[in-house]
Design an enzyme around this catalytic site. Sequence first.
Site, PDB file in Angstrom:
ATOM      1  N   GLY A  24      39.102  37.996   9.010  1.00  0.00           N
ATOM      2  CA  GLY A  24      39.836  39.139   8.477  1.00  0.00           C
ATOM      3  C   GLY A  24      38.942  40.309   8.114  1.00  0.00           C
ATOM      4  CB  CYS A  25      39.851  43.344   6.207  1.00  0.00           C
ATOM      5  SG  CYS A  25      41.352  43.759   7.127  1.00  0.00           S
ATOM      6  CG  PHE A  26      35.952  38.987   4.197  1.00  0.00           C
ATOM      7  CD1 PHE A  26      34.890  38.251   4.711  1.00  0.00           C
ATOM      8  CD2 PHE A  26      37.178  38.345   4.029  1.00  0.00           C
ATOM      9  CE1 PHE A  26      35.041  36.914   5.070  1.00  0.00           C
ATOM     10  CE2 PHE A  26      37.342  37.010   4.375  1.00  0.00           C
ATOM     11  CZ  PHE A  26      36.265  36.296   4.902  1.00  0.00           C
TER      12      PHE A  26
END
Length: 391
Positions: free
Chosen positions: A163-165
Site C-alpha cells: 500500500g501507500c507507505f
Amino acid sequence: MVTVDEVRKAQRAEGPATILAIGTATPPNCVDQSTYPDYYFRITKSEHRTELKEKFQRMCDKSRIKKRYMYLTEEILKENPSMCEYMAPSLDARQDMVVVEIPKLGKEAATKAIKEWGQLKSKITHLVFCTTSGVDMPGADYQLTKLLGLRPSVKRLMMYQQGCFAGGTVLRLAKDLAENNKGARVLAVCSEITAVTFRGPSDTHLDSLVGQALFGDGAAAIIVGSDPLPDIERPLFELVSAAQTILPDSDGAIDGHLREVGLTFHLLKDVPGLISKNIEKSLNEAFKPLDITDWNSLFWIAHPGGPAILDQVEAKLGLKPEKLEATRNILSEYGNMSSACVLFILDEVRRKSVANGHKTTGEGLEWGVLFGFGPGLTVETVVLHSVAAST
C-alpha cells in the site's frame, strides 16, 4: 586463517546509501479531474444515481487533483463490463491486465533511472520491486529482470500488497542492501495501476468512492548504492536513517482486501487525525540524534494521501506552506499513486532545486524527511541528507 569478523567487515560498504538516479513513468491515458465524475458515472452506467454523483463530484472538487493517468481507457472498460459494477466477480480480468502492465510500466521508469545513472545495467546487483496491483508467480520482479535484460544472478525481492507507505519501505530496504553489500547497486521500482481497484459506485461504501476520486497510475524507479564512484556516479540524496512504526489505536483505519471483485478499499474518517496526532513523535525519534527540532528547517517529501492529511499535518507541525509544495504539486498533477508517490516527489524536489538555483538537492537545505503513510496505519520515516546541486 580469515575470521568471520574480517569477512563481514570486507562485505560492508564504508559510506551511507546514496540515491544515484530517479526515473518516473505513467500510462499515456490522461484523465481530467473536472470531467471525471461525468465519465465515471457514465461508464459504470450509474447516471441515474444523481445524489451519489453529486457526492462524488464534491469529492473530486475537494481533492485538489487536476489530472491523473490511468491504464484503464473507456475501450478497455467497455470490453470488461464486470469491472464497472460495484461487486461483480472480475478478478481474472483485472489480473490478466496488471500482471502484464505492472512490469511494463516499471520498465519505463527503470530505463529512465538507468539512463540517468549512466552505468551498464549488468552492474545492478539487487532488484526490489513493489506493487499493490496484482499478484503472480514468478512475480513482477522476475518479469522486470527479463524485460530489462538484467543478469540472471541479480538478487531479487518482491513486495506485494503493502500500500501507500511502501515507497518508504523500498528506500529502507535499498539502504540496508547497499550498506551491507560492498559495491551493491540496487534498482528499486514501485509500479501501481488502479485496474485492480476500479469499480462502480455504492451508496453503502462511500470510502470506495474516495479511492475512485484520488488514485492514479504511475511507476517510479531509483538506483541506490554506497560509496559513489567519483566523476562517474552523481549522488542525489544520502539515506541517513529509516524507521517503520504502527500508529496506536489505528486498527482498520485503512484496509484493502483482495476478493473475487478485485481489491476493495476501506477507509475510516479519522485517518488524517491519526496521522497528524502521531507524526511529531516519529519526527522526534528520527531527528533526535541530529539535534534537530525545527521542522521548517527540513525539506519535506510526504506521501500525499489526500488533501485533508496534508492540511492537518501542516497545521499540527506549524509548517510553512512551501514545505509541502512539492507534495501538493504531485498530488495535483498525478493523484495518489500509492507507493510510487514519494519517489515522484523526490524527483520533483531535486529537479526544482536545480531549476531554482539552490545550492543543494534539498531546496538549498541540508536535512530532509520522507514520510510514507498506509494500511496499518503504518508510517515509514526516512531521514535524508542532500548533496550539492549540479546542473
